[in-house]
Write a protein that holds these residues in place. Structure first.
Motif, mmCIF file in Angstrom:
data_model
loop_
_atom_site.group_PDB
_atom_site.id
_atom_site.type_symbol
_atom_site.label_atom_id
_atom_site.label_comp_id
_atom_site.label_asym_id
_atom_site.label_seq_id
_atom_site.Cartn_x
_atom_site.Cartn_y
_atom_site.Cartn_z
ATOM 1 N N PRO A 192 0.808 -1.229 0.000
ATOM 2 C CA PRO A 192 0.000 0.000 0.000
ATOM 3 C C PRO A 192 0.836 1.272 0.000
ATOM 4 C CG PRO A 192 0.003 -1.006 2.178
ATOM 5 C CD PRO A 192 0.675 -1.975 1.259
ATOM 6 N N ARG A 193 2.105 1.167 0.449
ATOM 7 C CA ARG A 193 3.017 2.318 0.418
ATOM 8 C C ARG A 193 4.301 1.880 -0.263
ATOM 9 N NH1 ARG A 193 2.652 3.300 6.666
ATOM 10 N NH2 ARG A 193 4.734 4.191 6.356
ATOM 11 N N LYS A 194 4.675 2.612 -1.307
ATOM 12 C CA LYS A 194 5.832 2.196 -2.106
ATOM 13 C C LYS A 194 6.544 3.413 -2.681
ATOM 14 C CE LYS A 194 5.147 -0.284 -5.820
ATOM 15 N NZ LYS A 194 4.823 -1.400 -6.747
ATOM 16 N N ALA A 195 6.760 4.419 -1.866
ATOM 17 C CA ALA A 195 7.505 5.596 -2.285
ATOM 18 C C ALA A 195 8.901 5.538 -1.681
ATOM 19 C CB ALA A 195 6.781 6.868 -1.845
ATOM 20 N N ALA A 196 9.808 6.345 -2.219
ATOM 21 C CA ALA A 196 11.169 6.385 -1.692
ATOM 22 C C ALA A 196 11.139 6.803 -0.229
ATOM 23 C CB ALA A 196 12.012 7.368 -2.501
ATOM 24 N N GLY A 197 11.692 5.975 0.638
ATOM 25 C CA GLY A 197 11.719 6.270 2.063
ATOM 26 C C GLY A 197 10.407 6.061 2.780
ATOM 27 N N ASP A 198 9.424 5.478 2.129
ATOM 28 C CA ASP A 198 8.107 5.235 2.743
ATOM 29 C C ASP A 198 7.517 3.973 2.133
ATOM 30 O OD1 ASP A 198 5.732 5.396 4.109
ATOM 31 O OD2 ASP A 198 4.895 6.994 2.843
ATOM 32 N N VAL A 199 7.804 2.814 2.759
ATOM 33 C CA VAL A 199 7.426 1.522 2.184
ATOM 34 C C VAL A 199 6.730 0.668 3.225
ATOM 35 C CG1 VAL A 199 8.306 -0.640 1.199
ATOM 36 C CG2 VAL A 199 9.330 1.549 0.520
ATOM 37 N N LEU A 200 5.655 0.018 2.808
ATOM 38 C CA LEU A 200 5.026 -1.040 3.601
ATOM 39 C C LEU A 200 4.766 -2.210 2.665
ATOM 40 C CD1 LEU A 200 3.842 -2.128 6.214
ATOM 41 C CD2 LEU A 200 1.646 -1.111 5.566
ATOM 42 N N HIS A 201 5.339 -3.349 2.984
ATOM 43 C CA HIS A 201 5.260 -4.557 2.153
ATOM 44 C C HIS A 201 4.877 -5.718 3.066
ATOM 45 C CE1 HIS A 201 7.221 -7.668 -0.661
ATOM 46 N NE2 HIS A 201 7.121 -8.310 0.497
ATOM 47 N N VAL A 202 3.785 -6.392 2.739
ATOM 48 C CA VAL A 202 3.343 -7.577 3.478
ATOM 49 C C VAL A 202 3.103 -8.675 2.454
ATOM 50 C CG1 VAL A 202 1.643 -8.580 5.036
ATOM 51 C CG2 VAL A 202 2.260 -6.163 5.254
ATOM 52 N N GLY A 203 3.767 -9.821 2.630
ATOM 53 C CA GLY A 203 3.670 -10.854 1.610
ATOM 54 C C GLY A 203 3.536 -12.257 2.170
ATOM 55 N N ILE A 204 3.165 -13.166 1.285
ATOM 56 C CA ILE A 204 3.064 -14.588 1.592
ATOM 57 C C ILE A 204 3.624 -15.360 0.411
ATOM 58 C CG2 ILE A 204 0.695 -14.727 0.667
ATOM 59 C CD1 ILE A 204 0.145 -16.873 2.826
ATOM 60 N N ALA A 205 4.296 -16.469 0.699
ATOM 61 C CA ALA A 205 4.892 -17.284 -0.358
ATOM 62 C C ALA A 205 4.759 -18.750 0.015
ATOM 63 C CB ALA A 205 6.358 -16.918 -0.561
ATOM 64 N N ALA A 206 4.668 -19.597 -1.002
ATOM 65 C CA ALA A 206 4.540 -21.036 -0.765
ATOM 66 C C ALA A 206 5.104 -21.797 -1.948
ATOM 67 C CB ALA A 206 3.080 -21.422 -0.543
ATOM 68 N N SER A 207 5.609 -23.002 -1.675
ATOM 69 C CA SER A 207 6.108 -23.848 -2.751
ATOM 70 C C SER A 207 5.910 -25.306 -2.383
ATOM 71 C CB SER A 207 7.596 -23.578 -3.024
ATOM 72 O OG SER A 207 8.399 -24.020 -1.945
ATOM 73 N N ARG A 208 5.914 -26.138 -3.405
ATOM 74 C CA ARG A 208 5.893 -27.598 -3.215
ATOM 75 C C ARG A 208 7.011 -28.185 -4.071
ATOM 76 N NH1 ARG A 208 1.825 -32.232 -2.400
ATOM 77 N NH2 ARG A 208 2.771 -33.980 -3.521
ATOM 78 N N GLU A 209 7.912 -28.902 -3.418
ATOM 79 C CA GLU A 209 9.009 -29.560 -4.110
ATOM 80 C C GLU A 209 8.768 -31.063 -4.100
ATOM 81 O OE1 GLU A 209 13.875 -30.245 -3.784
ATOM 82 O OE2 GLU A 209 12.807 -29.110 -2.230
ATOM 83 N N ASN A 210 8.929 -31.680 -5.259
ATOM 84 C CA ASN A 210 8.835 -33.124 -5.394
ATOM 85 C C ASN A 210 10.225 -33.661 -5.753
ATOM 86 O OD1 ASN A 210 5.935 -33.080 -5.078
ATOM 87 N ND2 ASN A 210 5.826 -32.348 -7.187
ATOM 88 N N PRO A 211 11.069 -33.936 -4.747
ATOM 89 C CA PRO A 211 12.431 -34.402 -5.064
ATOM 90 C C PRO A 211 12.407 -35.799 -5.659
ATOM 91 C CG PRO A 211 12.011 -34.531 -2.710
ATOM 92 C CD PRO A 211 10.818 -33.851 -3.308
ATOM 93 N N GLN A 212 13.419 -36.092 -6.456
ATOM 94 C CA GLN A 212 13.539 -37.402 -7.086
ATOM 95 C C GLN A 212 14.794 -38.105 -6.599
ATOM 96 O OE1 GLN A 212 13.561 -36.587 -11.289
ATOM 97 N NE2 GLN A 212 11.333 -36.517 -11.434
ATOM 98 N N GLY A 213 14.748 -39.431 -6.630
ATOM 99 C CA GLY A 213 15.946 -40.206 -6.345
ATOM 100 C C GLY A 213 16.900 -40.152 -7.523
ATOM 101 N N TRP A 214 18.084 -40.714 -7.361
ATOM 102 C CA TRP A 214 19.059 -40.708 -8.443
ATOM 103 C C TRP A 214 19.931 -41.946 -8.338
ATOM 104 C CZ3 TRP A 214 19.594 -38.179 -3.917
ATOM 105 C CH2 TRP A 214 20.809 -38.295 -3.236
ATOM 106 N N THR A 215 20.635 -42.221 -9.423
ATOM 107 C CA THR A 215 21.540 -43.365 -9.494
ATOM 108 C C THR A 215 22.932 -42.859 -9.837
ATOM 109 O OG1 THR A 215 19.731 -44.779 -10.259
ATOM 110 C CG2 THR A 215 21.981 -45.580 -10.597
ATOM 111 N N ASP A 216 23.943 -43.281 -9.074
ATOM 112 C CA ASP A 216 25.303 -42.804 -9.346
ATOM 113 C C ASP A 216 25.943 -43.619 -10.467
ATOM 114 O OD1 ASP A 216 26.174 -45.214 -8.278
ATOM 115 O OD2 ASP A 216 26.938 -44.351 -6.420
#
Length: 391
Positions: A192-216
């Motif tokens: 809601p505020r994004k001027a030089a020297g006057d900032v308010l930032h509120v955020g949310i983030a999410a992820s889903r990782e599906n790791p895999q096995g491997w063969t050497d």
């Protein structure tokens, strides 16, 4: 060689997309060349030398040396596209390698920017902040443990006056040839505020990782795994006071984060809460880790921390003698869950930064830690200094 080819292909694609013209202008520092079609080619780097001195734990001692030797190049045509190839010669790891397109040029309306390549997964605000722009010498413990790092994929970002949206999909291995699997991530912020020297930032983030096995190379198969741990406030040591250990076999990993930035003139606050939920196979109990931090900064010389595109950067000195900053951060991380005794840690970091020029930065940190794992508690502290040149 197969891990070097993708960055080279990106750079070749960028070069091929730009007609070769004689440079109309050249800038000595930072090194930059501008061509007749307004395409800019610039060199970029970040070099940091650290000294750290621990006390209170015999496993930790004094050390000094290069912490970062990052070097690369950027190519851009303002408002159309930009690209980067970046490598850290100290850790021998690829950093950002991508091409990004601005939809406004192609569709006459702002539909966001599309980035393709190797980039940071956007869950963990301090993690996605540039390494040259850290208020503290090292990332907070919960970021170290939970932040996923970089992956190869596609990311869409739309920034509006009071909002920011990001969606990303990533797959395969990273450019080091590790971490096979797929990840899907999203981030949204209200500004809601994004001027030089006057900032308010509120955020949310999410992820889903599906790791895999491997063969050497010997045909030995390894289960998909995860491991959460954090260094004790210094990047030069490999000692971890808390560590979940190998959590294989892993089904999937969900990461969530809440983030906030407040800037008012020379004073700023930043905070995050992070959580990782790990689903395990073969009848093993699922695992959860969480943590957070709160940091405060005060620029004694009156500058403000710059903010753009959902993140912060180094302040630009307003005086010939540079900019001076005092900062403090409290962080906590809990890696204990059920039968997994990863440990718990909380710590204070107090810092002083001197931005001599826009390209030279001196830092000093004092870190006080309290870590407990398997009933054993240690309380070391550290004094650290850094000299950094970046462009």
């Amino acid at each position: 060689m197969r891990h070097i080819l993708p960055p080279l292909l990106v750079l070749c694609a960028c070069t091929a997309a730009t007609p070769v013209f004689a440079a109309e202008g050249a800038q000595a520092w930072p090194p930059k060349f501008t061509f007749a079609d307004e395409t800019e080619v610039a060199l970029t780097g970040n070099f940091a030398w650290d000294h750290s001195d621990f006390s209170g734990d015999a496993r930790l001692g004094s050390d000094n040396g290069m912490r970062r030797r990052e070097f690369g190049a950027t190519v851009k045509k303002a408002g159309v596209w930009d690209a980067m190839v970046y490598f850290d010669f100290e850790s021998k790891a690829w950093l950002d390698v991508f091409v990004r397109f601005d939809s406004k040029h192609f569709f006459d309306r702002d539909l966001g920017k599309l980035r393709v390549g190797y980039m940071k997964v956007p869950v963990g605000l301090e993690g996605v902040t540039s390494s040259r722009a850290g208020t503290f010498m090292e990332l907070a413990a919960p970021i170290q443990a939970i932040y996923q790092g970089r992956r190869t994929g596609v990311e869409w970002t739309l920034e509006q006056d009071q909002a920011l949206f990001q969606l990303g999909g990533y797959g395969g291995q990273d450019l080091q040839g590790d971490n096979p699997g797929q990840t899907y991530a999203a981030r949204a912020a209200w500004t809601p505020r994004k001027a030089a020297g006057d900032v308010l930032h509120v955020g949310i983030a999410a992820s889903r990782e599906n790791p895999q096995g491997w063969t050497d190379g010997r045909g030995v198969q390894f289960d998909p795994t995860a491991r959460l741990r954090a260094r004790p406030g210094a990047g030069l040591t490999d000692v971890r006071l808390i560590d979940s250990g190998n959590l294989a076999p892993v089904g999937h990993i969900r990461r969530t984060g809440l983030e906030g930035i407040w800037i008012q003139g020379p004073v700023s606050l930043q905070s995050e809460l992070l959580r990782a939920d790990i689903s395990r196979d073969d009848g093993l109990a699922d695992y959860r880790a969480d943590g957070g931090y709160l940091s405060a900064s005060w620029l004694l010389t009156g500058e403000s921390r710059p903010y753009s595109a959902g993140n912060v950067a180094n302040p630009k000195p307003a005086n010939a003698y540079g900019a001076v900053e005092l900062a403090a951060r409290y962080s906590t991380l809990d890696l204990d869950d059920g039968p997994v005794g990863g440990g718990r840690q909380h710590d204070w970091t107090f810092g002083a930064n001197w931005y001599l020029t826009p390209y030279v930065k001196l830092q000093a940190n004092y870190v006080r830690l309290n870590a407990t794992q398997n009933g054993v508690t240690t309380r070391p502290d550290a004094v650290e200094v850094r000299a950094q040149v970046h462009f």
